[in-house]
Motif scaffolding. Sequence first.
Motif, PDB file in Angstrom:
ATOM      1  N   PRO A   1      -4.840   1.000   0.402  1.00  0.00           N
ATOM      2  CA  PRO A   1      -3.882   0.175   1.117  1.00  0.00           C
ATOM      3  C   PRO A   1      -3.144   1.104   2.128  1.00  0.00           C
ATOM      4  O   PRO A   1      -3.264   2.246   1.967  1.00  0.00           O
ATOM      5  CB  PRO A   1      -2.931  -0.115  -0.128  1.00  0.00           C
ATOM      6  N   SER A   2      -2.524   0.506   2.996  1.00  0.00           N
ATOM      7  CA  SER A   2      -1.961   1.378   3.961  1.00  0.00           C
ATOM      8  C   SER A   2      -0.671   2.113   3.385  1.00  0.00           C
ATOM      9  O   SER A   2      -0.038   1.705   2.576  1.00  0.00           O
ATOM     10  CB  SER A   2      -1.037   0.399   5.063  1.00  0.00           C
ATOM     11  N   GLY A   3      -0.573   3.289   3.593  1.00  0.00           N
ATOM     12  CA  GLY A   3       0.531   4.364   3.224  1.00  0.00           C
ATOM     13  C   GLY A   3       0.015   4.820   1.750  1.00  0.00           C
ATOM     14  O   GLY A   3       0.636   5.895   1.592  1.00  0.00           O
ATOM     15  N   SER A   4      -1.283   4.744   1.818  1.00  0.00           N
ATOM     16  CA  SER A   4      -2.093   5.641   0.479  1.00  0.00           C
ATOM     17  C   SER A   4      -2.170   7.169   0.926  1.00  0.00           C
ATOM     18  O   SER A   4      -2.183   7.662   2.124  1.00  0.00           O
ATOM     19  CB  SER A   4      -3.277   5.217   0.368  1.00  0.00           C
ATOM     20  N   THR A   5      -2.326   7.875  -0.074  1.00  0.00           N
ATOM     21  CA  THR A   5      -2.429   9.279   0.200  1.00  0.00           C
ATOM     22  C   THR A   5      -3.863   9.704  -0.749  1.00  0.00           C
ATOM     23  O   THR A   5      -4.264   9.045  -1.362  1.00  0.00           O
ATOM     24  CB  THR A   5      -1.344  10.204  -0.514  1.00  0.00           C
ATOM     25  N   MET A   6      -4.355  10.882  -0.308  1.00  0.00           N
ATOM     26  CA  MET A   6      -5.448  11.460  -0.837  1.00  0.00           C
ATOM     27  C   MET A   6      -5.244  11.382  -2.621  1.00  0.00           C
ATOM     28  O   MET A   6      -6.074  11.344  -3.235  1.00  0.00           O
ATOM     29  CB  MET A   6      -5.631  12.953  -0.368  1.00  0.00           C
TER      30      MET A   6
ATOM     31  N   LEU B   1      -6.933  10.084   6.492  1.00  0.00           N
ATOM     32  CA  LEU B   1      -7.227   8.887   5.447  1.00  0.00           C
ATOM     33  C   LEU B   1      -6.981   7.563   6.075  1.00  0.00           C
ATOM     34  O   LEU B   1      -5.794   7.260   6.787  1.00  0.00           O
ATOM     35  CB  LEU B   1      -6.347   8.977   4.078  1.00  0.00           C
ATOM     36  N   LYS B   2      -7.837   6.523   6.018  1.00  0.00           N
ATOM     37  CA  LYS B   2      -7.702   5.309   6.764  1.00  0.00           C
ATOM     38  C   LYS B   2      -7.562   4.232   5.612  1.00  0.00           C
ATOM     39  O   LYS B   2      -8.202   4.502   4.672  1.00  0.00           O
ATOM     40  CB  LYS B   2      -9.213   4.948   7.696  1.00  0.00           C
ATOM     41  N   ALA B   3      -6.758   3.299   6.015  1.00  0.00           N
ATOM     42  CA  ALA B   3      -6.588   2.052   5.124  1.00  0.00           C
ATOM     43  C   ALA B   3      -7.700   1.214   5.256  1.00  0.00           C
ATOM     44  O   ALA B   3      -8.315   0.843   6.766  1.00  0.00           O
ATOM     45  CB  ALA B   3      -5.210   1.613   5.521  1.00  0.00           C
ATOM     46  N   GLY B   4      -8.268   0.427   4.332  1.00  0.00           N
ATOM     47  CA  GLY B   4      -9.285  -0.504   4.475  1.00  0.00           C
ATOM     48  C   GLY B   4      -9.866  -0.520   3.242  1.00  0.00           C
ATOM     49  O   GLY B   4      -9.518  -0.387   2.214  1.00  0.00           O
ATOM     50  N   SER B   5     -11.216  -1.298   3.197  1.00  0.00           N
ATOM     51  CA  SER B   5     -12.034  -1.612   2.077  1.00  0.00           C
ATOM     52  C   SER B   5     -13.199  -0.796   2.279  1.00  0.00           C
ATOM     53  O   SER B   5     -14.007  -1.396   3.360  1.00  0.00           O
ATOM     54  CB  SER B   5     -12.006  -2.947   1.713  1.00  0.00           C
ATOM     55  N   PHE B   6     -13.627  -0.005   1.614  1.00  0.00           N
ATOM     56  CA  PHE B   6     -14.944   0.806   1.593  1.00  0.00           C
ATOM     57  C   PHE B   6     -16.014   0.745   0.696  1.00  0.00           C
ATOM     58  O   PHE B   6     -15.504   0.674  -0.688  1.00  0.00           O
ATOM     59  CB  PHE B   6     -14.492   2.294   2.046  1.00  0.00           C
TER      60      PHE B   6
END
Length: 385
Positions: free
Chosen positions: A46-51, A83-88
Motif C-alpha cells: 500500500p501507499s505509505g508502506s515502509t521496508m 519502495l514502490k506502492a503496488g501489487s507485485f
Amino acid sequence: MWRHIASNALTFLIVALFLLVGLVSWGSSQYRAEGPLDQAMCLQVPSGSTMRSVSNQLSDKSAITSPVIFRMGADYAEKSSQLKAGSFRVPENASMEEIIDIVTRGGRNTCGTEVIYRVGVNQTVVDVRELDPVSNRFIEVASFNPADGAPPEEYIAVRGSSDTTYRATIAEGVTSWQIVDALGSLDILDADVSETPAEGTLAPDSYDVRPGDKVSAIVARMETAQARILDEAWASRVDGLPLETPEEALILASIIEKETAVADERRQVASVFINRMERGMRLQTDPTVIYGITQGEGVLGRGLRQSELRGATPWNTYVIDGLPPTPIANPGRASIEAALNPDTTDYVFFVADGTGGHAFATNLDDHNRNVARWREIEAQQGNDG
C-alpha cells in the motif's frame, strides 16, 4: 600485567573481527540465497508502506528467512527509500535480493486485477481479469459491453481497488470519433474532449490509464505516438511513390487498414492502390464510400446501395480521382509502413476469397473470375445460414 591485558584485548578484537566478517558473510549469503517461498504469491504494498512493514508481511507469509537481513540488504543496496506502492508477483524461491528489486523497480503492477477497455470498430468491451501468481496467467473474471447497461458486480468490486490496473486498448481501423466517444463513456475517465481529433492522427495501441485521467491527455499521447510512427515510416519510404506528403501516406494507410485484416496482405493491398494511382485509375474502394456516409461516426451496419456507390461525396473513390481529402480511420503502424513500402506487383484488382483474405488480379478478366467465385461462396454461405 599491562602487556598481558593488551595481548588479551588484541586477541579479543581479532576474534570479534573474524566473527563480524563471518556474520556479514553469512548474512550476505542468506540475502542472495533461494528463499523459502514454496509457490509464487502476490505481494500488496500500500501507499505509505515502509521496508519494515513489507519485510514483516513477507516473513508472515514465509517468503523470507529474516526481516532484519531483508532490511539491512535494502539499506546496503541503497534501495530502502525506493519502495514502490503496488501489487507485485513474487516468484517461488525468490531471494531477498530479488524481492528487493521487484518492490523498488517501479513500472506497472505485476500482480492483482487488470481491467482492459477494448475499443473496437463495432463495440467497446471491458475485460476484467486477475493474475494467478502460481501459473503467472490471467484468469477472466468478467467481460461486458458497457453500452448494454449496468456493469457486473465483478467490475464494481475491483474498480478503485489499490491493486487494480487499467488499460485502454485501441484497435486498428477505429475512427477518431469512435475513440473519443468510447473513452468519454468510461466511468473512470474525465470526458473533457468536445471536438473530434483529426482523423488518422491517433495511434492504435494499448495505453495505461488511471482513474481520473483526462481523455484529452490520453488523446495527446495517441497523437504524439502516431506522429512519431508516421515520421519514422516516411523517412524510410521507398523511392518513386506517388505520395507527395506524409499526410497522403496516412490517408492511403487508413484505406489499407480498412481493406484487410490479414497482416501478410497489407503490402499487396498497398501495391494495388499504388499501381492504380500510377496508372491514373480510380481507387474504387468501398470503405471510402462508407466513410462519406457515416463521417466516421459509428458503423454503417449494412451493405452499400448502388445509389451510394454513385453518390458524390469527397471520400467516394468511385467518383473522385486519387485519394480522398482525409484518412477514413486510424491506421496502425503496419498499415502505415505498408503504404510507404508496398510490394512490387502488377496487381490492380482484388476481391475477397472466402478465407478472410483476398484474391488478386492483374487484369479485368481474371478479376471477374475471382468475383464470380466470391459470389458463389457468398451464395453458399447464405444457403448454409
